[in-house]
Structure formats: structure tokens, C-alpha cells
Design a protein around this motif. Structure first.
Motif, PDB file in Angstrom:
ATOM      1  N   LEU A  15      24.648  32.618 -38.273  1.00  0.00           N
ATOM      2  CA  LEU A  15      23.867  32.586 -37.042  1.00  0.00           C
ATOM      3  C   LEU A  15      22.739  31.549 -37.150  1.00  0.00           C
ATOM      4  O   LEU A  15      22.442  31.035 -38.229  1.00  0.00           O
ATOM      5  CB  LEU A  15      23.270  33.970 -36.760  1.00  0.00           C
ATOM      6  CG  LEU A  15      24.273  35.067 -36.345  1.00  0.00           C
ATOM      7  CD1 LEU A  15      23.577  36.412 -36.289  1.00  0.00           C
ATOM      8  CD2 LEU A  15      24.906  34.738 -34.990  1.00  0.00           C
ATOM      9  N   ALA A  16      22.091  31.309 -36.009  1.00  0.00           N
ATOM     10  CA  ALA A  16      20.931  30.410 -35.976  1.00  0.00           C
ATOM     11  C   ALA A  16      19.655  31.210 -36.230  1.00  0.00           C
ATOM     12  O   ALA A  16      19.670  32.447 -36.259  1.00  0.00           O
ATOM     13  CB  ALA A  16      20.856  29.721 -34.616  1.00  0.00           C
ATOM     14  N   THR A  44      23.267  28.267 -39.098  1.00  0.00           N
ATOM     15  CA  THR A  44      23.978  27.197 -38.401  1.00  0.00           C
ATOM     16  C   THR A  44      23.004  26.136 -37.908  1.00  0.00           C
ATOM     17  O   THR A  44      23.283  24.950 -37.999  1.00  0.00           O
ATOM     18  CB  THR A  44      24.750  27.767 -37.207  1.00  0.00           C
ATOM     19  OG1 THR A  44      23.835  28.551 -36.421  1.00  0.00           O
ATOM     20  CG2 THR A  44      25.909  28.639 -37.681  1.00  0.00           C
ATOM     21  N   GLN A  45      21.888  26.570 -37.373  1.00  0.00           N
ATOM     22  CA  GLN A  45      20.880  25.612 -36.907  1.00  0.00           C
ATOM     23  C   GLN A  45      19.554  26.311 -36.668  1.00  0.00           C
ATOM     24  O   GLN A  45      19.461  27.541 -36.711  1.00  0.00           O
ATOM     25  CB  GLN A  45      21.337  24.908 -35.635  1.00  0.00           C
ATOM     26  CG  GLN A  45      21.434  25.799 -34.425  1.00  0.00           C
ATOM     27  CD  GLN A  45      21.396  24.974 -33.145  1.00  0.00           C
ATOM     28  OE1 GLN A  45      20.651  23.994 -33.027  1.00  0.00           O
ATOM     29  NE2 GLN A  45      22.191  25.354 -32.158  1.00  0.00           N
ATOM     30  N   THR A 103      16.877  22.283 -32.751  1.00  0.00           N
ATOM     31  CA  THR A 103      16.883  22.213 -31.288  1.00  0.00           C
ATOM     32  C   THR A 103      15.536  22.720 -30.804  1.00  0.00           C
ATOM     33  O   THR A 103      15.125  23.831 -31.135  1.00  0.00           O
ATOM     34  CB  THR A 103      18.012  23.099 -30.702  1.00  0.00           C
ATOM     35  OG1 THR A 103      19.260  22.640 -31.226  1.00  0.00           O
ATOM     36  CG2 THR A 103      18.036  23.018 -29.190  1.00  0.00           C
ATOM     37  N   LEU A 120      17.201  32.676 -25.051  1.00  0.00           N
ATOM     38  CA  LEU A 120      17.926  32.314 -26.281  1.00  0.00           C
ATOM     39  C   LEU A 120      18.339  33.571 -27.051  1.00  0.00           C
ATOM     40  O   LEU A 120      19.503  33.712 -27.458  1.00  0.00           O
ATOM     41  CB  LEU A 120      17.045  31.435 -27.170  1.00  0.00           C
ATOM     42  CG  LEU A 120      17.665  31.114 -28.526  1.00  0.00           C
ATOM     43  CD1 LEU A 120      18.821  30.126 -28.369  1.00  0.00           C
ATOM     44  CD2 LEU A 120      16.632  30.573 -29.510  1.00  0.00           C
ATOM     45  N   THR A 122      21.344  35.465 -25.878  1.00  0.00           N
ATOM     46  CA  THR A 122      22.694  34.903 -26.080  1.00  0.00           C
ATOM     47  C   THR A 122      23.371  35.436 -27.340  1.00  0.00           C
ATOM     48  O   THR A 122      24.572  35.272 -27.522  1.00  0.00           O
ATOM     49  CB  THR A 122      22.651  33.359 -26.225  1.00  0.00           C
ATOM     50  OG1 THR A 122      21.940  33.025 -27.428  1.00  0.00           O
ATOM     51  CG2 THR A 122      22.012  32.694 -25.026  1.00  0.00           C
ATOM     52  N   GLY A 123      22.596  36.010 -28.263  1.00  0.00           N
ATOM     53  CA  GLY A 123      23.194  36.508 -29.499  1.00  0.00           C
ATOM     54  C   GLY A 123      23.414  35.448 -30.563  1.00  0.00           C
ATOM     55  O   GLY A 123      23.986  35.729 -31.619  1.00  0.00           O
ATOM     56  N   GLN A 124      22.924  34.227 -30.320  1.00  0.00           N
ATOM     57  CA  GLN A 124      23.124  33.160 -31.320  1.00  0.00           C
ATOM     58  C   GLN A 124      22.188  33.270 -32.507  1.00  0.00           C
ATOM     59  O   GLN A 124      22.416  32.649 -33.535  1.00  0.00           O
ATOM     60  CB  GLN A 124      22.797  31.796 -30.691  1.00  0.00           C
ATOM     61  CG  GLN A 124      23.716  31.321 -29.609  1.00  0.00           C
ATOM     62  CD  GLN A 124      23.172  30.003 -29.048  1.00  0.00           C
ATOM     63  OE1 GLN A 124      23.252  28.976 -29.695  1.00  0.00           O
ATOM     64  NE2 GLN A 124      22.626  30.061 -27.853  1.00  0.00           N
ATOM     65  N   VAL A 125      21.073  34.022 -32.316  1.00  0.00           N
ATOM     66  CA  VAL A 125      20.005  34.010 -33.328  1.00  0.00           C
ATOM     67  C   VAL A 125      20.005  35.326 -34.114  1.00  0.00           C
ATOM     68  O   VAL A 125      19.970  36.402 -33.527  1.00  0.00           O
ATOM     69  CB  VAL A 125      18.632  33.799 -32.638  1.00  0.00           C
ATOM     70  CG1 VAL A 125      17.479  33.984 -33.620  1.00  0.00           C
ATOM     71  CG2 VAL A 125      18.576  32.425 -32.000  1.00  0.00           C
ATOM     72  N   GLY A 126      20.039  35.229 -35.435  1.00  0.00           N
ATOM     73  CA  GLY A 126      20.010  36.421 -36.276  1.00  0.00           C
ATOM     74  C   GLY A 126      18.604  36.840 -36.665  1.00  0.00           C
ATOM     75  O   GLY A 126      18.301  38.025 -36.791  1.00  0.00           O
TER      76      GLY A 126
END
Ligand code: MRU
Length: 337
Positions: A143-144, A176-177, A205, A215, A218-222
Motif C-alpha cells: 500500500l501507499a 508503493t508510493q 505525489t 485519498l 480510496t483504500g490506497q493508503v495503509g
């Protein structure tokens, strides 16, 4: 320096403290040379150097400069007092000055004070590397992460606190980022974190902090990973304004919230976060941008530089001595007292 760690905010030459002027980044690399303690106090006050541990290290070298030029100990003590008045919230400043003061009390001369300042600098980098290792193990790969303000090599003697964990986690391919909040009004995220990560080849980013809720949804961030300017005995944490809001957002969205700070950032003399002195900065920082007015003339503005995140919103505090999960006064005492 190692991979993913090429930037330094401070350089001590033996007679001069060279500071990368952080007000001029990312467009210009200008080095400000401090040869007197007063130059260092002004540089801290004017944000040439900023970030809790970096302020502490700079102040320690400020005391060395005072000792190199002073004719008596009373003069050095006056300079220490001026350094202490440069900024109020980051406790690392007072911690470093107290450490230097003890050397002075024991009869230490400029050479001995220089050794102490160099130790403070070296220990800070070592603490950051250790925190990087410890914090990275908490991060499940894939995850990000989201960070706030600048907590990297620019904010410390090197490597960084929250950004140190991010560096280590990225090197281990656990993230990931990196999403970086721009961090109004000084834009430490846009000007410093984005620049520092670019220098080290870590994908970043940038977003305005108003985008954080969307953000996290979205579930992209852990993990949200931040530094600290002062942590009280119960784990309440002062950090850059906007951190508290991020902690609430993280809890709401089921995202973990990590604070990364060396033991020098703890103030065990304060029972809880309401007791932390919070710096209020000039209204003009809000009503104008890069010197250009952006609000109607005469409008009032409130510009607290820090806020306090209550301990119960923090999943982990990472220090060089170990990790405190779900911080409480007992857990803080067990690790640090
Ligand atoms: O006003 P600043 O730029 O000194 O504020 C810096 C921060 O709030 C950082 O997050 C904090 O010092 C931790 S840095 C290692």
C-alpha cells in the motif's frame, strides 16, 4: 551517505554552522553561514532551519559558537537563553540546550562543548536509522503511505523521523508510493518533502491537505506517518498543524496512524498535550502566499503552527528505544522513564 539518503540540512566546519536555507528550496540551494550564536538563533526563528531534531542540533552548535567567542561563562549562558527563545514548541531545542548547559556546568570548554554537539548530531542520525528499521517492520507491503509536513533529512541531522521510516520501508519494497500533504502555510510538504524525496528517487505525489479524506477513502493508503515536535507523558503528540485532523480521518477510514520521534522529543514533565505551548505565527503567513496578498486587506487570520493529537488516535509511536503500540502513560513510562 546511503541510497535514498543524500540530503543534509546542517554542516559543521569547526568554526561555522552551514545551514541549507530551507526558505529558498526547492528552487535555489543557498547555504547560510552562521559564525555566531546569534546567527543560529535568528536562523531558527526565521525558519532557515526547522524541524524539531534539526532545531536541537543547530542550537547545540550555536552554543559551541557562543563558547568559541565568549570571554566568560555568563556570556555563554545569555546566548543559550537567546537560543531558547527562538521557537517555543519543539522540545528538542530545550533538550539540546539543557544537555549543552550540563557540560558547561561541569566546566566544559569550547572543545568539550563541540564534542557534545557532535554527539547530539551523530546520535540523532543513529536514532533515525533505528526508527526507520523499527517503523518499517510495522508496514505490511503493498500500500501507499501519507505524510504531513517535512520530517526528513531536512528536519533532522539526517535520514529523518517519519521520512526515515518511509525511506526504510521503500528500500524494503514495503510501500508503493508516498503521498505528501502540501502543508499550509509554510508548504513544507510541497517545497521540502517533495523535493527531498525526488532527490532520493522515492516516488511522491503531492496533494493539498483538503484531499486527505478522499485519498484515505480510496483504500490506497495503509498508514499515515508523521513526526512530532513534543510528546507528553501520556503519549499526546504535538506536530505540524493539520496532523490532528489527519489522525481523525485515519481512524474514521480504518487507516493506521504512526508517530515517529526520538526520545529527545518526549517531554515527560508534561502530563498531557493541553500543556504544550503552541506557537502562533504571523497572520500574514495565511493572508498572503509568497509575498502576494490572497485575502482582503485587514481580514483576521488564526495561524497556530502546531496541533495536538490525542494518544488514543495513535496506533504506534516509534522511538529509537522501541515501539509503543496504543500509547498510554504506563507504556510511555515503561519505555522511556
Ligand atoms: O514548523 P516546522 O517546519 O519546524 O515544523 C516541523 C514539524 O512539525 C515536523 O513534523 C516535526 O518537527 C517533526 S520533524 C522530524
Amino acid at each position: 551517505m546511503q541510497q535514498f539518503d543524500t540530503v543534509r540540512a546542517l554542516r559543521w566546519t569547526g568554526t561555522t554552522l552551514e545551514l541549507l536555507d530551507q526558505r529558498r528550496l526547492p528552487h535555489e540551494r543557498v547555504v547560510l553561514k552562521c559564525t555566531r550564536a546569534q546567527n543560529v538563533a535568528e536562523a531558527i526563528r526565521d525558519m532557515v532551519v526547522r524541524g524539531a531534531p534539526a532545531i536541537g542540533v543547530a542550537a547545540a552548535f550555536g552554543v559551541v559558537l557562543a563558547a568559541q567567542h565568549a570571554t566568560d561563562v555568563a556570556r555563554i549562558r545569555i546566548e543559550i537563553q537567546k537560543l531558547a527563545e527562538s521557537r517555543p514548541t519543539a522540545v528538542n531545542l530545550f533538550w539540546a540546550l539543557e544537555r549543552m548547559g550540563k557540560v558547561l556546568d561541569a566546566g566544559g570548554d569550547a572543545v568539550r562543548l563541540e564534542q557534545e554537539a557532535l554527539s547530539i548530531e551523530t546520535e540523532d542520525i543513529a536514532a533515525n536509522r533505528r526508527m526507520g528499521e523499527l517503523g518499517a517492520t510495522l508496514i505490511e507491503p503493498g500500500l501507499a503511505v501519507l505524510t504531513h509536513c517535512n520530517t526528513g533529512s531536512l528536519a533532522t541531522a539526517g535520514y529523518g523521523t517519519a521520512l526515515g521510516v518511509i525511506r526504510s520501508a521503500y528500500a524494503q519494497q514495503r510501500i508503493t508510493q508516498v503521498f505528501a500533504d502540501e502543508t499550509r502555510p509554510w508548504l513544507q510538504g510541497a517545497r521540502l518533502t517533495a523535493w527531498e524525496l525526488q532527490q532520493d528517487g522515492i516516488p511522491v505525489t503531492l496533494q493539498c491537505e483538503g484531499a486527505a479524506a478522499s485519498l484515505l477513502r480510496t483504500g490506497q493508503v495503509g498508514w499515515v506517518i508523521v513526526g512530532a515536535d513534543r510528546i507528553t507523558a501520556n503519549g499526546d503528540t504535538a506536530n505540524k498543524i493539520g496532523t490532528y485532523g489527519l489522525a481523525i480521518l485515519a481512524r474514521h477510514h480504518g487507516v493506521k496512524f504512526m508517530v515517529v520521534a526520538p526520545s529527545s522529543t518526549f517531554d515527560l514533565s508534561l502530563a498531557h498535550g493541553n500543556l504544550i505551548p503552541i506557537e502562533t505565527r504571523p497572520m500574514s503567513e495565511i493572508t498572503s502566499l509568497a509575498g502576494v496578498p490572497i485575502a482582503p486587506a485587514g481580514v483576521a487570520a488564526w495561524n497556530p503552527s502546531f496541533d495536538v493529537t490525542p494518544a488514543d488516535l495513535i496506533d504506534a509511536i516509534v522511538t529509537e528505544r522501541g515501539v509503543i503500540e496504543q500509547p498510554t502513560a504506563d507504556a510511555v513510562r515503561a519505555l522511556l522513564a
